[in-house]
Design a protein around this motif. Structure first.
Motif, short mmCIF file in Angstrom:
data_model
loop_
_atom_site.label_atom_id
_atom_site.label_comp_id
_atom_site.label_asym_id
_atom_site.label_seq_id
_atom_site.Cartn_x
_atom_site.Cartn_y
_atom_site.Cartn_z
N ARG A 84 1.12 16.13 20.74
CA ARG A 84 -0.30 15.06 20.15
C ARG A 84 0.26 13.78 19.56
O ARG A 84 1.27 13.96 18.81
CB ARG A 84 -1.40 15.96 19.59
CG ARG A 84 -0.90 16.21 18.14
CD ARG A 84 -2.21 17.02 17.68
NE ARG A 84 -1.89 17.25 16.00
CZ ARG A 84 -1.10 18.59 15.86
NH1 ARG A 84 -0.46 19.05 16.54
NH2 ARG A 84 -1.04 18.33 14.23
N ARG A 85 -0.33 12.75 19.74
CA ARG A 85 -0.11 11.66 19.37
C ARG A 85 -0.24 11.49 17.63
O ARG A 85 -1.18 11.97 17.22
CB ARG A 85 -0.91 10.47 20.09
CG ARG A 85 -0.11 8.98 19.53
CD ARG A 85 -0.80 8.22 20.46
NE ARG A 85 0.07 6.89 20.39
CZ ARG A 85 -0.48 5.79 20.99
NH1 ARG A 85 -1.25 5.78 22.02
NH2 ARG A 85 0.34 4.43 20.83
N SER A 86 0.81 10.98 17.20
CA SER A 86 0.61 10.52 15.44
C SER A 86 0.97 9.08 15.50
O SER A 86 1.83 8.59 16.22
CB SER A 86 1.35 11.50 14.75
OG SER A 86 0.97 11.36 13.53
N ASN A 87 0.69 8.65 14.28
CA ASN A 87 1.10 7.17 13.95
C ASN A 87 1.85 7.11 12.50
O ASN A 87 2.45 6.05 11.99
CB ASN A 87 -0.12 6.25 13.64
CG ASN A 87 -0.90 6.12 15.05
OD1 ASN A 87 -0.21 5.96 16.23
ND2 ASN A 87 -2.31 6.10 15.01
N GLU A 88 1.82 8.46 11.97
CA GLU A 88 2.54 8.32 10.50
C GLU A 88 3.35 9.49 10.34
O GLU A 88 3.16 10.71 10.75
CB GLU A 88 1.24 8.65 9.37
CG GLU A 88 1.78 8.43 8.04
CD GLU A 88 1.76 7.08 7.57
OE1 GLU A 88 2.33 6.81 6.54
OE2 GLU A 88 1.42 6.19 8.61
N PRO A 103 7.71 1.43 15.52
CA PRO A 103 8.18 0.91 16.88
C PRO A 103 8.25 1.58 17.94
O PRO A 103 8.52 1.02 19.14
CB PRO A 103 9.26 -0.21 16.57
CG PRO A 103 10.03 0.78 15.56
CD PRO A 103 9.08 1.50 14.63
N TYR A 104 7.94 2.82 17.96
CA TYR A 104 8.03 3.83 18.86
C TYR A 104 7.15 4.91 18.89
O TYR A 104 6.55 5.02 17.74
CB TYR A 104 9.39 4.40 18.89
CG TYR A 104 9.89 5.11 17.61
CD1 TYR A 104 9.36 6.34 17.48
CD2 TYR A 104 10.78 4.70 16.75
CE1 TYR A 104 9.80 7.24 16.27
CE2 TYR A 104 10.92 5.22 15.48
CZ TYR A 104 10.51 6.64 15.19
OH TYR A 104 10.73 7.29 13.95
N PRO A 105 6.65 5.82 20.08
CA PRO A 105 5.88 6.65 19.91
C PRO A 105 6.24 8.16 18.87
O PRO A 105 7.46 8.32 18.88
CB PRO A 105 5.69 7.26 21.42
CG PRO A 105 6.15 6.18 22.08
CD PRO A 105 7.37 5.40 21.20
N LEU A 106 5.60 8.50 18.31
CA LEU A 106 5.52 9.84 17.51
C LEU A 106 4.84 10.79 18.06
O LEU A 106 3.37 10.48 18.20
CB LEU A 106 5.26 9.41 15.85
CG LEU A 106 5.34 10.42 15.05
CD1 LEU A 106 6.68 11.10 14.95
CD2 LEU A 106 4.96 9.92 13.44
N GLY A 107 5.09 11.99 18.37
CA GLY A 107 4.37 13.18 18.62
C GLY A 107 4.52 14.32 17.71
O GLY A 107 5.48 14.41 16.80
N ILE A 108 3.56 15.10 17.73
CA ILE A 108 3.60 16.44 16.84
C ILE A 108 3.47 17.63 17.72
O ILE A 108 2.40 17.78 18.56
CB ILE A 108 2.45 16.33 15.78
CG1 ILE A 108 2.38 14.90 15.05
CG2 ILE A 108 2.49 17.66 15.08
CD1 ILE A 108 3.54 14.81 13.95
N GLU A 114 7.59 17.15 14.13
CA GLU A 114 7.57 15.55 14.56
C GLU A 114 8.79 15.59 15.68
O GLU A 114 9.79 15.80 15.39
CB GLU A 114 7.83 14.66 13.51
CG GLU A 114 6.86 14.79 12.39
CD GLU A 114 7.04 13.61 11.19
OE1 GLU A 114 6.00 13.58 10.26
OE2 GLU A 114 8.00 12.82 11.45
N VAL A 115 8.38 14.81 16.63
CA VAL A 115 9.09 14.46 17.61
C VAL A 115 9.13 12.63 17.84
O VAL A 115 8.05 12.18 18.14
CB VAL A 115 8.87 14.77 19.06
CG1 VAL A 115 9.98 14.59 19.95
CG2 VAL A 115 8.96 16.40 19.02
N HIS A 116 10.28 12.03 17.21
CA HIS A 116 10.33 10.74 17.39
C HIS A 116 10.83 10.15 18.73
O HIS A 116 12.14 10.37 18.85
CB HIS A 116 11.37 10.24 16.19
CG HIS A 116 10.49 10.97 15.03
ND1 HIS A 116 10.13 9.83 14.05
CD2 HIS A 116 10.69 11.84 14.19
CE1 HIS A 116 9.76 10.54 12.94
NE2 HIS A 116 9.97 11.85 13.13
N PHE A 117 10.17 9.65 19.46
CA PHE A 117 10.49 9.05 20.88
C PHE A 117 11.23 7.91 20.63
O PHE A 117 10.37 6.69 21.25
CB PHE A 117 9.27 9.24 21.93
CG PHE A 117 8.59 10.70 21.94
CD1 PHE A 117 9.56 11.17 23.12
CD2 PHE A 117 7.53 11.06 21.46
CE1 PHE A 117 8.80 12.79 23.43
CE2 PHE A 117 7.23 12.34 21.66
CZ PHE A 117 7.70 13.03 22.55
#
Length: 270
Positions: A84-88, A103-108, A114-117
């Motif tokens: 799921r999407r996260s901003n922090e 500056p890139y998408p972050l998922g949980i 955290e998955v740093h795309f």
């Protein structure tokens, strides 16, 4: 010869050394499918070298070491649902290096992994490729790689080494962790960008790992391949030294960027 001239000469040498070394990897690989789970882009590079399709979602991204270990301890559970999407990010170092917002998408994944795309332009792209590639995973042919970086620790490496995966490898600079699957790279501190991009080839026979030691071509081809890897690594290390002599900064991973920030140096690299 000037530093620029030496760098240009080494670029050409690296180009041909890489082509030869990568070609020998492809010749030696037996063509079997494999799914690499990795904490950074390392696995994606292996698929590219071997000209194989991504049978894993772990490409073009990175995970911090604590998150990576939590995920591995229940891999199927964490991959059962899309992120799921996260901003922090929970990691201050991530925002210190990459800013806020990221500056890139972050998922949980799950509750807190955290998955740093890092190499994806949009969340939609990251989510689509994650789902498509997750569905391709060969659960009977898993290869698990951990690089001792991104807020790693000796305790986390030890947790990795007791995980019940048949095929796993840890790239580290720590000499006090002698165990099957530990590949000591000969440096100090966290593994660096250069070590995980290139230098590991001096210590780890990737085609042999993926083929259970039964690569095509036998012992003679294995020796040629290892010699080609060594020449490629030597040229790459030398080029890095020459570029740094000329005042350029090396390519940095997050650990190195944090160290540079603390020392007041630039964090961009060639």
């Amino acid at each position: 010869m000037t530093a620029r001239g030496r760098s240009t000469l080494l670029d050409a040498r690296i180009h041909w050394a890489r082509r030869k070394a990568n070609f020998l990897w492809r010749v030696r690989h037996d063509g079997s499918d494999f799914s690499i789970i990795a904490n950074n882009c390392w696995g994606g590079a292996v698929y590219q070298i071997l000209h194989r399709p991504y049978l894993t979602p772990f490409a073009g991204l990175f995970l911090m070491a604590p998150c990576y270990l939590r995920m591995l301890e229940d891999l199927r559970g964490h991959l059962a649902r899309p992120p799921r999407r996260s901003n922090e990010s929970r990691y201050d170092a991530v925002h210190q290096v990459y800013g806020r917002p990221l500056p890139y998408p972050l998922g949980i994944l799950g509750d807190d992994v955290e998955v740093h795309f890092l190499h994806y332009a949009t969340w939609e792209e990251a989510l689509e490729k994650w789902g498509r590639r997750t569905a391709r995973i060969r659960w009977d042919r898993l290869f698990i790689k951990f690089g001792d970086q991104n807020e790693s620790s000796t305790d986390l490496v030890r947790r990795f080494l007791v995980l019940p995966f048949e095929r796993k490898v840890c790239l580290t600079n720590c000499t006090g962790l002698a165990s099957e699957g530990v590949v000591v790279l000969g440096g100090e501190g966290p593994t660096t960008r250069l070590q995980e991009d290139i230098e590991y080839r001096r210590y780890l026979d990737v085609p042999g790992w993926l083929c259970g030691g039964q690569t095509r071509g036998g012992e003679l081809l294995r020796r040629w391949s290892r010699q080609a890897d060594s020449r490629f690594v030597q040229a790459a290390v030398r080029r890095t030294a020459v570029q740094m002599e000329a005042g350029a900064d090396p390519k940095m991973n997050l650990d190195a960027k944090m160290a540079a920030l603390r020392a007041g140096r630039k964090t961009t690299g060639f």
